[in-house]
Design an enzyme around this catalytic site. Structure first.
Site, PDB file in Angstrom:
ATOM      1  N   LYS A  29      43.916 -16.164 -27.693  1.00 32.12           N
ATOM      2  CA  LYS A  29      43.067 -16.003 -28.872  1.00 32.12           C
ATOM      3  C   LYS A  29      41.632 -16.328 -28.482  1.00 32.12           C
ATOM      4  O   LYS A  29      41.350 -16.722 -27.351  1.00 32.12           O
ATOM      5  CB  LYS A  29      43.531 -16.889 -30.026  1.00 32.12           C
ATOM      6  N   LYS A  87      50.442 -11.091 -32.874  1.00 28.54           N
ATOM      7  CA  LYS A  87      50.219 -11.876 -34.090  1.00 28.54           C
ATOM      8  C   LYS A  87      49.095 -11.258 -34.920  1.00 28.54           C
ATOM      9  O   LYS A  87      48.028 -10.967 -34.392  1.00 28.54           O
ATOM     10  CB  LYS A  87      49.863 -13.317 -33.733  1.00 28.54           C
TER      11      LYS A  87
END
Length: 251
Positions: A29, A87
């Site tokens: 991320k 995700k």
């Protein structure tokens, strides 16, 4: 319970590799772009190459808007780059129907390319602060879209934590709803070792952390430390053992 760790650079991924025996999933991320901020495709590829081949790599595609086509392309980019867990933060979805529409597009884009990839629909424990879908709607969104897991995180990283917004009994209901639909249940949001007791007891499948294993507990300025990963795993294992025999762990 699986341990997901979120490095934000190749250098941090190498630190994760040093602690590979203590973690289960390496999550890519970009914290400065949001709670589930998306990193660059080349960073996903480089991190995939940096960590052991037997460790799955997950990647966030962002705190996404209600734009199914845009999000589907982003998700495809993540899986093509080497991620096997994809995700999606349903930041801009204000109704369950919007969430389902986005997630169905993501599931199709990802599974057409790699059927064994796992798609994760993520809501936010502090949804009331940003106006997105209710946290307890996320398992149904995931199930109706064909996703594999439902997740909760926190959108605003201001020192408040998962249980500050969604108390343990509500998180337990989230986990129950996910399991009833045959989904994995993942929980994150400034989780600390002190949270591991209730997370274990409620049957959480995946716990996601960053700050708890960073120097100084700082998810932005701190760097992931292998010894902190090892310590977090040791505490997870202790709670798992004591839960298995019905003895409450003492923090």
């Amino acid at each position: 319970m699986l341990l997901l760790i979120s490095p934000d650079s190749v250098e941090e991924a190498l630190d994760c590799a040093k602690a590979a025996e203590h973690l289960d999933i390496v999550d890519v991320k970009k914290p400065d772009e949001g709670s589930l901020g998306a990193n660059f495709p080349w960073v996903i590829r480089e991190i995939r190459d940096a960590v052991p081949a037997d460790k799955p790599v997950s990647a966030t595609v962002g705190d996404v808007p209600y734009k199914p086509g845009t999000v589907a392309q982003a998700a495809l980019g993540a899986v093509v780059s080497g991620a096997t867990y994809i995700k999606v933060g349903l930041y801009g979805c204000t109704t369950p129907d919007q969430g389902i529409e986005v997630m169905r597009a993501v599931v199709r884009a990802v599974k057409d390319h790699r059927p064994d990839a796992l798609v994760v629909a993520s809501g936010y424990a502090d949804a009331h602060r940003i106006g997105c879908v209710n946290p307890l709607a996320v398992p149904d969104i995931a199930a109706r879209s064909g996703a594999d897991a439902a997740m909760l995180d926190t959108a605003i990283k201001d020192g408040t934590r998962l249980f500050d917004h969604v108390p343990p009994e509500v998180c337990a209901e989230f986990v129950r709803l996910a399991h009833t639909s045959g989904l994995l249940a993942a929980l994150a949001g400034s989780v600390t070792q002190a949270d591991l007791g209730p997370l274990t007891h409620m049957g959480t499948d995946i716990v996601g952390v960053r700050g708890a294993v960073c120097e100084g507990g700082d998810r932005n300025a701190g760097r992931i430390q292998p010894h902190l990963v090892a310590a977090f795993r040791a505490e997870m294992d202790r709670h798992a053992r004591e839960h298995a025999v019905g003895v409450p762990a003492v923090n």
